[in-house]
Each structure stands twice: as C-alpha cells, then as structure tokens.
Design a protein around this motif. Structure first.
Motif, PDB file in Angstrom:
ATOM      1  N   MET A 282       0.873  -1.298  -0.199  1.00 22.40           N
ATOM      2  CA  MET A 282       0.029   0.218  -0.280  1.00 22.40           C
ATOM      3  C   MET A 282       0.655   1.356  -0.108  1.00 22.40           C
ATOM      4  N   SER A 283       1.137   1.321   0.904  1.00 24.01           N
ATOM      5  CA  SER A 283       2.521   2.349   0.676  1.00 24.01           C
ATOM      6  C   SER A 283       3.476   3.059  -0.321  1.00 24.01           C
ATOM      7  N   TYR A 284       3.816   1.528  -1.258  1.00 24.59           N
ATOM      8  CA  TYR A 284       4.740   1.729  -2.153  1.00 24.59           C
ATOM      9  C   TYR A 284       3.685   2.391  -3.153  1.00 24.59           C
ATOM     10  N   LEU A 285       2.642   1.960  -3.419  1.00 24.03           N
ATOM     11  CA  LEU A 285       1.538   2.177  -3.966  1.00 24.03           C
ATOM     12  C   LEU A 285       1.623   3.614  -3.981  1.00 24.03           C
ATOM     13  N   ALA A 286       1.620   3.836  -2.910  1.00 24.55           N
ATOM     14  CA  ALA A 286       1.709   5.579  -2.849  1.00 24.55           C
ATOM     15  C   ALA A 286       2.479   6.396  -3.071  1.00 24.55           C
ATOM     16  N   LEU A 287       3.960   6.069  -2.645  1.00 23.26           N
ATOM     17  CA  LEU A 287       4.928   6.575  -3.146  1.00 23.26           C
ATOM     18  C   LEU A 287       4.805   6.728  -4.840  1.00 23.26           C
ATOM     19  N   LEU A 288       4.655   5.775  -5.868  1.00 23.24           N
ATOM     20  CA  LEU A 288       4.304   5.988  -7.204  1.00 23.24           C
ATOM     21  C   LEU A 288       3.379   6.757  -7.556  1.00 23.24           C
ATOM     22  N   ARG A 289       2.352   6.434  -7.098  1.00 28.31           N
ATOM     23  CA  ARG A 289       1.419   8.058  -7.668  1.00 28.31           C
ATOM     24  C   ARG A 289       1.973   8.788  -7.541  1.00 28.31           C
ATOM     25  N   GLU A 290       2.348   9.240  -5.897  1.00 26.23           N
ATOM     26  CA  GLU A 290       2.955  10.799  -5.486  1.00 26.23           C
ATOM     27  C   GLU A 290       3.803  10.986  -6.969  1.00 26.23           C
ATOM     28  N   PHE A 291       5.180   9.840  -6.681  1.00 22.83           N
ATOM     29  CA  PHE A 291       6.498  10.273  -7.879  1.00 22.83           C
ATOM     30  C   PHE A 291       5.811  10.258  -9.038  1.00 22.83           C
ATOM     31  N   TRP A 292       4.521   9.928  -9.790  1.00 20.33           N
ATOM     32  CA  TRP A 292       4.377  10.565 -11.340  1.00 20.33           C
ATOM     33  C   TRP A 292       3.273  11.682 -11.377  1.00 20.33           C
ATOM     34  N   SER A 293       2.587  11.650 -10.211  1.00 15.26           N
ATOM     35  CA  SER A 293       1.736  13.100  -9.659  1.00 15.26           C
ATOM     36  C   SER A 293       2.806  14.351  -9.834  1.00 15.26           C
ATOM     37  N   THR A 294       4.210  14.117  -9.202  1.00 12.56           N
ATOM     38  CA  THR A 294       5.052  15.051  -9.038  1.00 12.56           C
ATOM     39  C   THR A 294       5.457  15.181 -10.410  1.00 12.56           C
TER      40      THR A 294
END
Length: 430
Positions: free
Chosen positions: A142-154
């Motif tokens: 779950m935290s990995y998917l949140a990191l990926l979403r944040e990375f690509w949003s940034t």
C-alpha cells in the motif's frame, strides 16, 4: 533519528529482501524532471534518505533530520544520484544496493530499443521503464503504491511548470508494526497461537516446491532474479470474476484456488491429497485503530497462512471455497495480527508453500498528455525458497506475476506453473 528493527523487519533485512516496482511508459520522458521528482519524493519521506546501520545481526534504521536535508544544487548534495540510467531491465532487477550507506531507494530509467520514439525495427515505440527499488523492511504494497502515485503526480505537475514545496510526512520515523500490535494480546494468547501452529506443522507439514537450482539445502550460485507474467485482458478478467461470483467467491479466493491447483502437479507425493499453505498478504493499515495512512512509508502488512487440502486432480472452485472460509475465519480471529505480534517465535516454523500478494485495482497514475502508463509490476525479490505471486488489476485486466530467485528455482519450473495457471483460467473462462 534511529531505532532498532523489529523481529519481522530484521528477518527481511537479513534476507536482503527488496521490492522492485517496474513502470512501463510509452512516450519520451524528461530525465531532469524525473530526477526532480525523485528528490522531491525523498524530501517528502525522509526515511527514503536513511540507511541501515548497527552491528551484524542487530540492524538499526537511521533517518537524517529533515532540517539538514540536501537541496538540489547544494554542495552537500549526496554523490549518489537519485536517478540512474541503465540499458537493461533484467539487469536492473539484480542491481547491487547499498542500504548501509543509503539512500533507501533506487530509481532507474531503462531505455530498451534505443532512444525514446519510433523503433524502425519493431514498428513500435522503444520501451521506457522507470524502476524503483526499496528494501522490503521499510515498505509494503500500500505504501509503495502511494509512493508511485506521488512520484508520477510530482513528475506530471513539474512537466506543466508547477512545483510545490515538499512537506515531510509525519512521523519522520514511524514505530515498527510489532510495537503497535503487541499490546493487543497477552503472552499466554500468543504462546497458545504459536503452539497451535507448531502442532499443525507437525501433523500436516505443508508441501513445498522442489528447489532444483539449490546446492543441497543451500542456495545455488546464481544470485539473480527473474519474473514470469500471465496477463488477462479485461474481457477474460470479467468472465473470471463472474465465475467467482456465481459460486459466492471473491476473485481473490478463486485466484488462490487456481494457483494452488497450478502448483499441485509439481508437489510430492504425486498421488493423494497434500497440504498446501497459501500465505496471503494482509494489509493491516485499515485493521488498526487509528488506521495507518497509506502515505506513511513502513512495513504494515502481515502474512496470513491458510492451509488447503489439495488432491491430485483438484477442482479450483473447491480449493477456493476452502480458501474463502478459512481466510474469513483467520481474519476474524485476528491471526494476521498475531503473525506479527508472535513473529520472533514463528521464524523457525514451516515456511508456506507459496505467498500471494493481491494489490487489487490500481488506477493508472497521472502522466503528461504525450505519455501513457502501459503496465506496472510490483515484484518482491528475495533469495528464499518460497515462491511469490503478485496479483495486479491495472484498470480492467488482471496480471499475475511470478517473481523468483534463480538461486532456488529454474525458469522451466516456474514457467510450467505459470502455464498451468493459464490453462486452468482458460478452462474456467472458456
């Protein structure tokens, strides 16, 4: 800031277990903006800039004070780049990592087939992969998917000229999951759970896949990883889900039944019924009070071991029904939490036959208009004699990944299991 690793974290540190996320992107990517997004991620989550310290056998997690973090362009900026440029995806799965010096993540841009743009030899765009690697002790699905979403949003926002300050997620150094759960159970309760597990293992030890790449009981000399994927399109996935619902099953339970069925031909004895243990990853973030937010980077998942009776010619629906009933009972009893609370006493118990992580539905991350998110693979990698399976639904389709260690298993063996799973699914969805 630093703290000791808990028992379940320390095992993952000692085994060198890591999780590799592979994002396949169509269209040209801007390397400078990728580097910016990686640094922004590290500023938002200072734990990513941490390191594993301490003496051998007594690892500690050390995180720098976010007030002293390096800024892009400063003289104190780390010599290690946040974005690596590599030419081979398979090699990146085996890329050496130095968690003892940090940072606790690695991001690589892999261009296969030359520079981005049309590949005249294949008629399609060259493949772009952005590969993120993290130690499993510090992250879960779950935290990995949140990191990926944040990375690509940034990345997407920065491509549009919008950059915002990185406000660190609190707490900077979260406590281990074990400490959060331990007070829920008495020592007598945990001891009874451990003894019950030991009795089950003694009476019905779970079957395990042969390890042809091993040298005796030790890992073989090939310290490489690989992964095989079975992909279902949206139509086939819907038919599979319909078949599950028609029998009052979840798609997750049916997939576990299919996987146990697919592994049965490789298990001994060939005749009769064997015990198969499916360790299903359980997200504890929402099972705790208060719940742990997805953007808090830590290991907050457990494995719930479910015993299944699988005969020589199994019916995947019957195996799935067992899975559904026993999983429900185990979760209601709080056994996923007990697995973490009693982890130090369970380390020497029989390992499961296989481990399943279901990431569920994953929305495509936002990207600039000239890019398209093609696929995602989240691969747990460890040189351990236990096969892993990861289920991912990116929009309509279902992807089944079989990551494995070549120190224990060979490609033919895992490929046969993947092919058998494909055959069983085809029989259900025909």
């Amino acid at each position: 800031m630093e703290r000791s690793f808990s028992a379940h974290e320390a095992l993952m540190v000692g085994s060198g277990m890591r999780v590799v996320a592979v994002s396949e992107i169509d269209g040209e990517l801007d390397e400078g903006t990728l580097e910016y997004a990686a640094r922004h991620l590290a500023d938002r989550h200072p734990i990513l800039r941490g390191a594993f310290t301490g003496e051998p056998g007594f690892p500690r997690l050390t995180v720098p004070d976010p007030g002293a973090r390096a800024t892009a362009g400063s003289r104190s900026e780390p010599a290690t780049p946040y974005l690596h440029r590599v030419a081979d995806l398979s090699g990146e799965l085996d890329a050496p990592t130095r968690w003892d010096t940090g940072p606790l993540f690695r991001i690589a841009l892999v261009r296969e087939g030359g520079a981005a743009g049309a590949n005249t030899a294949t008629g399609r765009n060259a493949a772009n992969y952005v590969v993120m690697t993290m130690p499993r002790a510090c992250v879960d699905g779950m935290s990995y998917l949140a990191l990926l979403r944040e990375f690509w949003s940034t990345y997407t926002e920065a491509c549009a000229g919008r950059k915002s300050p990185a406000v660190p997620v609190q707490p900077i150094l979260p406590p281990p999951l074990d400490d959060i759960i331990l007070d829920k159970y008495s020592q007598a309760d945990l001891q009874a759970y451990v003894e019950g597990r030991a009795k089950e293992d003694a009476l019905n030890p779970p079957a395990h896949l042969p390890t042809p790449a091993a040298v005796g009981t030790s890992p073989g000399p090939t310290a490489e990883f690989d992964s095989i994927r079975v992909g279902l399109d949206a139509s086939e996935t819907n038919r599979l889900a319909d078949a599950a619902r028609a029998r009052s099953l979840s798609l997750n339970s049916l997939m576990c039944g299919i996987l146990a069925t697919a592994m049965r031909p490789a298990l001994e004895p060939a005749a009769g019924t064997v015990t198969v243990t499916c360790a299903l990853a359980a997200d504890l973030r929402r099972r705790l009070t208060p719940p742990i937010p997805d953007d808090r980077v830590q290991s907050a998942a457990s494995g719930c071991p479910i015993r299944l009776d699988v005969d020589a010619d199994p019916d995947p629906f019957q195996v799935a029904a067992q899975m559904s009933e026993r999983l429900r009972d185990n979760l209601q009893a709080g056994n996923a939490e007990r697995e973490i609370a009693a982890f130090s006493r369970l380390v020497d118990h029989c390992p499961p036959t296989f481990v399943v992580t279901n990431l569920g539905r994953v929305p495509r991350p936002p990207l600039p208009g000239h890019n398209r998110f093609v696929s995602l693979r989240l691969l747990p990698l460890a040189h351990m004699p236990v096969p892993f399976v990861v289920l991912t639904r990116l929009e309509g389709g279902l992807d089944i990944d079989f990551p494995f260690s070549r120190a224990w298993y060979d490609e033919r063996q895992i490929d046969e299991i993947a092919a058998e799973a494909r055959r069983v699914i085809a029989g259900i969805t025909a």
